[in-house]
Design an enzyme around this catalytic site. Structure first.
Site, short mmCIF file in Angstrom:
data_model
loop_
_atom_site.label_atom_id
_atom_site.label_comp_id
_atom_site.label_asym_id
_atom_site.label_seq_id
_atom_site.Cartn_x
_atom_site.Cartn_y
_atom_site.Cartn_z
N HIS A 1 9.27 -0.34 9.20
CA HIS A 1 8.37 -1.51 9.24
C HIS A 1 8.55 -2.42 8.02
CE1 HIS A 1 6.18 0.71 12.35
NE2 HIS A 1 6.10 1.75 11.52
N ASP B 1 0.89 -1.18 0.00
CA ASP B 1 0.00 0.00 0.00
C ASP B 1 0.92 1.23 0.00
OD1 ASP B 1 0.89 -0.49 2.67
OD2 ASP B 1 -0.79 0.61 3.53
O1 RIB Z 1 1.84 -0.13 11.02
C1 RIB Z 1 2.79 0.12 10.03
C2 RIB Z 1 2.29 -0.35 8.68
O2 RIB Z 1 1.15 0.40 8.30
C3 RIB Z 1 3.29 -0.17 7.56
O3 RIB Z 1 3.12 -1.21 6.64
C4 RIB Z 1 2.87 1.14 6.95
O4 RIB Z 1 3.31 1.27 5.62
C5 RIB Z 1 1.38 1.06 7.06
O5 RIB Z 1 0.86 0.31 5.99
CA CA Z 2 2.73 -0.60 4.27
#
Ligand code: RIB
Ligand code: CA
Length: 321
Positions: free
Chosen positions: A248, A14
């Site tokens: 992340h 995303d």
């Molecule tokens: O909580 C962090 C996640 O949420 C990551 O994947 C960030 O890109 C959002 O999608």
């Molecule tokens: Ca993400």
């Protein structure tokens, strides 16, 4: 027969600043062959995310990697609207409101779910799917093809086991977008490694590192630095105690390359889909004593080693473009 050293990878994204860094990490990893990106929604609308994917692939010298449209909203919903907090963290365009040349390419006609199913059939254990947005596409693949769950190797960024969530005290953002889909994935018996906030909030980037990309003097280096600085700045407001931004999504790709970067708890998981804790990722009490554990949840990470890999791989992509 000589065993191939490269692993095929599909990124389900995303895109989003840290999703963009996940693309760069994959392209900077000689152990990986990025065979496709599948689009999902979350940080941005799915179409915006796919436009970002195509533009980033062009910028980073991978204009042949195809992008496949997925499902643009949660399975129990008819549409999706980007949250204000997502715009604040990733920018209205998902890439920190930094200019990037739009691609001439378009997403493929094949849909993401079919691409995932066909790829698992074709490559089996030589493929890993790394999902860093809601689990909607993966759950649909599990529903559509009964063999998918037995043959797919999946790493997800999502959830939190022993730390609080980032949406509320118990829910992480990717899970919160479609708890039913994540629950379906977790309880399906598919091999899933969960890279949650427990570890991703230990891997942080600061302006000091992004300056190294800017100093390369390349278009890609400047774009990555400016985009990531927007994200670091947002973290100064949303999580000032961290002193940097959470890496992340690139950590999930890094674990697909090298699982030894994290230590995991083997445990069968579920997602609460009802009641006040909706969106919580936790051990499934009905399968806690099953001898077979199909999920691994990362609870420790070698921060120094990951950050070293992260900087060298992303820099290798940025320095020549
Ligand atoms: O909580 C962090 C996640 O949420 C990551 O994947 C960030 O890109 C959002 O999608
Ligand atoms: Ca993400």
């Amino acid at each position: 027969m000589v065993e191939s050293m490269t692993k095929n990878i599909i990124l389900d994204l995303d895109t989003g600043v840290d999703d963009a860094l996940a693309i760069a990490y994959a392209l900077g990893s000689p152990e990986l062959k990025l065979i496709g990106i599948t689009g999902t929604y979350g940080n941005v609308l799915m179409q915006t995310g796919m436009d970002n994917d195509l533009a980033i692939l062009d910028l980073l010298g991978a204009p042949d990697v195809p992008v496949f449209p997925g499902i643009p909203h949660a399975q129990e919903s008819d549409d999706f609207e980007v949250l204000e907090i997502s715009k604040f963290i990733h920018g209205k365009d998902g890439v920190g409101e930094v200019d990037i040349k739009a691609s001439d390419r378009k997403p493929e006609d094949t849909d993401a779910v079919d691409f995932m199913i066909e790829s698992v059939k074709k490559y089996g254990d030589d493929l890993v799917i790394v999902a860093t947005g809601p689990m909607t596409n993966l759950a649909a693949a599990i529903r559509k093809d009964p063999t998918f769950k037995d043959n797919a190797n999946i790493v997800i960024m999502g959830g939190a086991l022993v730390t609080p969530g980032n949406v509320n005290a118990w829910t992480e953002a990717n899970i919160s977008q479609d708890p039913e889909a994540a629950n379906e994935l977790f309880r399906s018996g598919a091999k899933v490694t969960m890279i949650g906030l427990d570890v991703t909030l230990q891997t942080l980037l600061t302006y000091k590192e992004t300056q190294q990309w800017r100093d390369l003097g390349t278009q890609a280096g400047t774009f990555l630095a400016d985009m990531t600085d927007f994200y670091i700045k947002a973290y100064e407001t949303t999580a000032p105690h961290l002193g940097g931004c959470g890496l992340h999504d690139p950590l999930a790709v890094a674990v697909a390359v090298d699982p030894s970067l994290v230590t995991c708890l083997d445990i069968n998981m579920k997602v609460d889909v009802e009641g006040p804790t909706r969106g919580r990722t936790i051990g499934d009490e009905t399968r806690l004593n099953d001898p077979e554990k199909t999920m691994k949840v990362a609870v420790g990470v070698d921060v120094d080693r990951f950050l070293k890999e992260f900087m060298s791989r992303i820099t290798s992509v940025a320095e020549s473009k």
